[in-house]
Design a protein around this motif. Sequence first.
Motif, PDB file in Angstrom:
ATOM      1  N   THR A 398      10.857  39.085 -65.660  1.00 49.34           N
ATOM      2  CA  THR A 398      11.911  39.787 -64.919  1.00 49.34           C
ATOM      3  C   THR A 398      11.514  39.887 -63.453  1.00 49.34           C
ATOM      4  O   THR A 398      10.403  39.512 -63.042  1.00 49.34           O
ATOM      5  CB  THR A 398      12.144  41.185 -65.509  1.00 49.34           C
ATOM      6  OG1 THR A 398      10.949  41.962 -65.305  1.00 49.34           O
ATOM      7  CG2 THR A 398      12.444  41.108 -66.999  1.00 49.34           C
ATOM      8  N   GLU A 399      12.411  40.478 -62.685  1.00 51.91           N
ATOM      9  CA  GLU A 399      12.158  40.636 -61.253  1.00 51.91           C
ATOM     10  C   GLU A 399      10.928  41.489 -61.017  1.00 51.91           C
ATOM     11  O   GLU A 399      10.115  41.212 -60.124  1.00 51.91           O
ATOM     12  CB  GLU A 399      13.388  41.275 -60.589  1.00 51.91           C
ATOM     13  CG  GLU A 399      13.226  41.453 -59.074  1.00 51.91           C
ATOM     14  CD  GLU A 399      14.472  42.059 -58.449  1.00 51.91           C
ATOM     15  OE1 GLU A 399      14.352  42.478 -57.286  1.00 51.91           O
ATOM     16  OE2 GLU A 399      15.514  42.123 -59.116  1.00 51.91           O
ATOM     17  N   LEU A 400      10.731  42.564 -61.879  1.00 51.70           N
ATOM     18  CA  LEU A 400       9.562  43.422 -61.726  1.00 51.70           C
ATOM     19  C   LEU A 400       8.286  42.658 -62.044  1.00 51.70           C
ATOM     20  O   LEU A 400       7.275  42.794 -61.353  1.00 51.70           O
ATOM     21  CB  LEU A 400       9.683  44.647 -62.644  1.00 51.70           C
ATOM     22  CG  LEU A 400       8.513  45.631 -62.575  1.00 51.70           C
ATOM     23  CD1 LEU A 400       8.345  46.189 -61.163  1.00 51.70           C
ATOM     24  CD2 LEU A 400       8.692  46.763 -63.577  1.00 51.70           C
ATOM     25  N   GLY A 401       8.325  41.829 -63.112  1.00 47.24           N
ATOM     26  CA  GLY A 401       7.149  41.057 -63.474  1.00 47.24           C
ATOM     27  C   GLY A 401       6.745  40.102 -62.366  1.00 47.24           C
ATOM     28  O   GLY A 401       5.563  39.943 -62.058  1.00 47.24           O
ATOM     29  N   LYS A 402       7.759  39.465 -61.750  1.00 46.95           N
ATOM     30  CA  LYS A 402       7.461  38.552 -60.644  1.00 46.95           C
ATOM     31  C   LYS A 402       6.904  39.312 -59.447  1.00 46.95           C
ATOM     32  O   LYS A 402       6.007  38.833 -58.740  1.00 46.95           O
ATOM     33  CB  LYS A 402       8.712  37.803 -60.258  1.00 46.95           C
ATOM     34  CG  LYS A 402       9.231  36.862 -61.336  1.00 46.95           C
ATOM     35  CD  LYS A 402      10.512  36.194 -60.909  1.00 46.95           C
ATOM     36  CE  LYS A 402      11.048  35.261 -61.999  1.00 46.95           C
ATOM     37  NZ  LYS A 402      12.329  34.618 -61.604  1.00 46.95           N
ATOM     38  N   LEU A 403       7.443  40.539 -59.238  1.00 47.02           N
ATOM     39  CA  LEU A 403       6.978  41.344 -58.115  1.00 47.02           C
ATOM     40  C   LEU A 403       5.518  41.754 -58.311  1.00 47.02           C
ATOM     41  O   LEU A 403       4.729  41.751 -57.353  1.00 47.02           O
ATOM     42  CB  LEU A 403       7.869  42.587 -57.973  1.00 47.02           C
ATOM     43  CG  LEU A 403       7.498  43.552 -56.836  1.00 47.02           C
ATOM     44  CD1 LEU A 403       7.556  42.843 -55.478  1.00 47.02           C
ATOM     45  CD2 LEU A 403       8.400  44.778 -56.850  1.00 47.02           C
ATOM     46  N   VAL A 404       5.159  42.105 -59.555  1.00 49.58           N
ATOM     47  CA  VAL A 404       3.775  42.499 -59.846  1.00 49.58           C
ATOM     48  C   VAL A 404       2.818  41.355 -59.547  1.00 49.58           C
ATOM     49  O   VAL A 404       1.782  41.525 -58.895  1.00 49.58           O
ATOM     50  CB  VAL A 404       3.632  42.947 -61.317  1.00 49.58           C
ATOM     51  CG1 VAL A 404       2.159  43.104 -61.681  1.00 49.58           C
ATOM     52  CG2 VAL A 404       4.359  44.263 -61.545  1.00 49.58           C
ATOM     53  N   LYS A 405       3.180  40.141 -59.995  1.00 45.10           N
ATOM     54  CA  LYS A 405       2.310  38.989 -59.762  1.00 45.10           C
ATOM     55  C   LYS A 405       2.194  38.672 -58.281  1.00 45.10           C
ATOM     56  O   LYS A 405       1.110  38.340 -57.779  1.00 45.10           O
ATOM     57  CB  LYS A 405       2.849  37.780 -60.517  1.00 45.10           C
ATOM     58  CG  LYS A 405       2.787  37.946 -62.038  1.00 45.10           C
ATOM     59  CD  LYS A 405       3.423  36.775 -62.737  1.00 45.10           C
ATOM     60  CE  LYS A 405       3.438  36.984 -64.257  1.00 45.10           C
ATOM     61  NZ  LYS A 405       4.102  35.881 -64.961  1.00 45.10           N
ATOM     62  N   ALA A 406       3.327  38.811 -57.602  1.00 44.53           N
ATOM     63  CA  ALA A 406       3.301  38.524 -56.169  1.00 44.53           C
ATOM     64  C   ALA A 406       2.502  39.564 -55.400  1.00 44.53           C
ATOM     65  O   ALA A 406       1.746  39.237 -54.468  1.00 44.53           O
ATOM     66  CB  ALA A 406       4.741  38.462 -55.635  1.00 44.53           C
ATOM     67  N   SER A 407       2.624  40.836 -55.813  1.00 43.77           N
ATOM     68  CA  SER A 407       1.938  41.907 -55.092  1.00 43.77           C
ATOM     69  C   SER A 407       0.425  41.863 -55.301  1.00 43.77           C
ATOM     70  O   SER A 407      -0.354  42.128 -54.379  1.00 43.77           O
ATOM     71  CB  SER A 407       2.485  43.272 -55.535  1.00 43.77           C
ATOM     72  OG  SER A 407       3.850  43.391 -55.211  1.00 43.77           O
ATOM     73  N   PHE A 408       0.011  41.542 -56.521  1.00 42.64           N
ATOM     74  CA  PHE A 408      -1.427  41.495 -56.822  1.00 42.64           C
ATOM     75  C   PHE A 408      -2.042  40.125 -56.554  1.00 42.64           C
ATOM     76  O   PHE A 408      -3.259  39.973 -56.575  1.00 42.64           O
ATOM     77  CB  PHE A 408      -1.680  41.900 -58.285  1.00 42.64           C
ATOM     78  CG  PHE A 408      -1.603  43.382 -58.528  1.00 42.64           C
ATOM     79  CD1 PHE A 408      -2.671  44.217 -58.195  1.00 42.64           C
ATOM     80  CD2 PHE A 408      -0.460  43.955 -59.042  1.00 42.64           C
ATOM     81  CE1 PHE A 408      -2.596  45.583 -58.416  1.00 42.64           C
ATOM     82  CE2 PHE A 408      -0.382  45.317 -59.263  1.00 42.64           C
ATOM     83  CZ  PHE A 408      -1.442  46.141 -58.947  1.00 42.64           C
ATOM     84  N   GLY A 409      -1.155  39.115 -56.349  1.00 43.75           N
ATOM     85  CA  GLY A 409      -1.658  37.796 -55.990  1.00 43.75           C
ATOM     86  C   GLY A 409      -2.408  37.100 -57.102  1.00 43.75           C
ATOM     87  O   GLY A 409      -3.328  36.318 -56.823  1.00 43.75           O
TER      88      GLY A 409
END
Length: 488
Positions: A398-409
């Motif tokens: 989901t959008e949140l899952g993608k955001l988590v990966k992007a934020s933590f790199g």
Amino acid sequence: MHYVCPACESENTLDLNFPIEEYVCKTCSHLIDVAGNKKIKHLKVPTENVVLDVGQKGNIDGVEYTVVAITVKKYGNSIFWREYSLKDSKGNDAFLSESDGHWVFLISMHPDDFKGKDSKLPTYAGRTYRWYENTPCTIYAAAGFFDEHIDFSVATYKEYVNGTRMISQEKNAKKSQYFYGVHISKHDVKRAFKIAHMPYYTGVGIVQPYYFDMKQAVNIFCVGALMICLLQLYVYISRTNETVFAETINFADVKDKEMVSKSFTLSGGSAPLKVNAFSGVDNSWANVQLSLVNEKTNEIVYTSKDIEQYHGYEDGESWSEGSQSEEFNLCGVSSGQYHFLISAEKEGSLLPAFSGLQSPDSRILISRDKSGTVEVTDIYKGQPITFIDGKTLEKDTTELGKLVKASFGTSKIDSLINTEGLRLTTDPISNNTYVQLKATWLPVSFWNFGFILFIMIALFVAMWIGKHFFNVNKWKNSSNTPYPANDN
């Protein structure tokens, strides 16, 4: 040898030929004078504890003897002992004396061979004897054939002792005789004369040997100790203690299942396998179940060990108990190919609970409770969403899952959560995530070696002390005892 009793006209026979002066009729118990063929007096019949019969034959030290007479002698009002007169086929005399079940075999000796007989420490055949006691006695009962007239007056026995040997002087109003005696076991007497029942023995006989031969015991113990030392030296030189297994086991990896370890080989004779288990318990416990499997025979040795450590502060004092490390042995493990089956558990959750894991861009905040549920909050939107665990979050598209990966790199969100969770948590129980196991093969053991030597020394000391009290008891009836009065 054949005689007819003048009192009852019964026949008295003996399968030996030697001159006799008196005999006791076996039927009427009268003492008969052979020369005058007349009765002298009626005698009591030896019965109590008398185990040999007149005419009975037996073999002692390769010589066949015949019992020719039995005499019961009395000291005081209640002390009796029995003397059996023996003769061999050549007419040589010997005697068996029994008192309280203890036996002595005696032969006549020449008085001149007994040097210093008037002292308390005379010698005979190079041995020194100690004066034991003077014993006055009378004849209480008699049976059999006698080569001289029986003297019913009071006789005195003077006895000298050296270990299992004795010299006995029999003195009455008419003459003095000396006899050399040695202890003979009741089993030898029983075997020699084929006796069914022997009198019970009590106390310690005057020449009874100690139950153990101390010189032989010293030789046996010294030879045994030397062999043990040489064997231990060989083991020490030819073998070494070896670590055969060492691994860190995560509790999460063995939850509700067993882990199979790598195989390892044990070489040599049977020896203990020492296992050390460590876990970072802190006011908590952990448990390890370990099964040692022989891969050839499929034989399994199972053990379970608790690791506990608790501490605190109470009534102004700190206290602690238990340890983070436990050690135990699997004993008698033989050589072969083995592996472990390992399972483990601990107090509390396997995953640490934490909060406050924030992404580098300060956009995402992650927390986890003790059940492993992960809560993710978009800080900008302020809306938390929960996931079953970190792996579920890692797979979220989901959008949140993608955001988590992007934020933590990173795409390994589960590993990041576990790693950072240990850093963030302050719960010591949750911080404990593993147990360390180490198994050491111990073919070289000094414990058994030292224990056996200690037992041998302790046994010898006990035997030595026992011998002292045995001798004290042997001399307790003597007025010439060499032991102090407080030992009796």
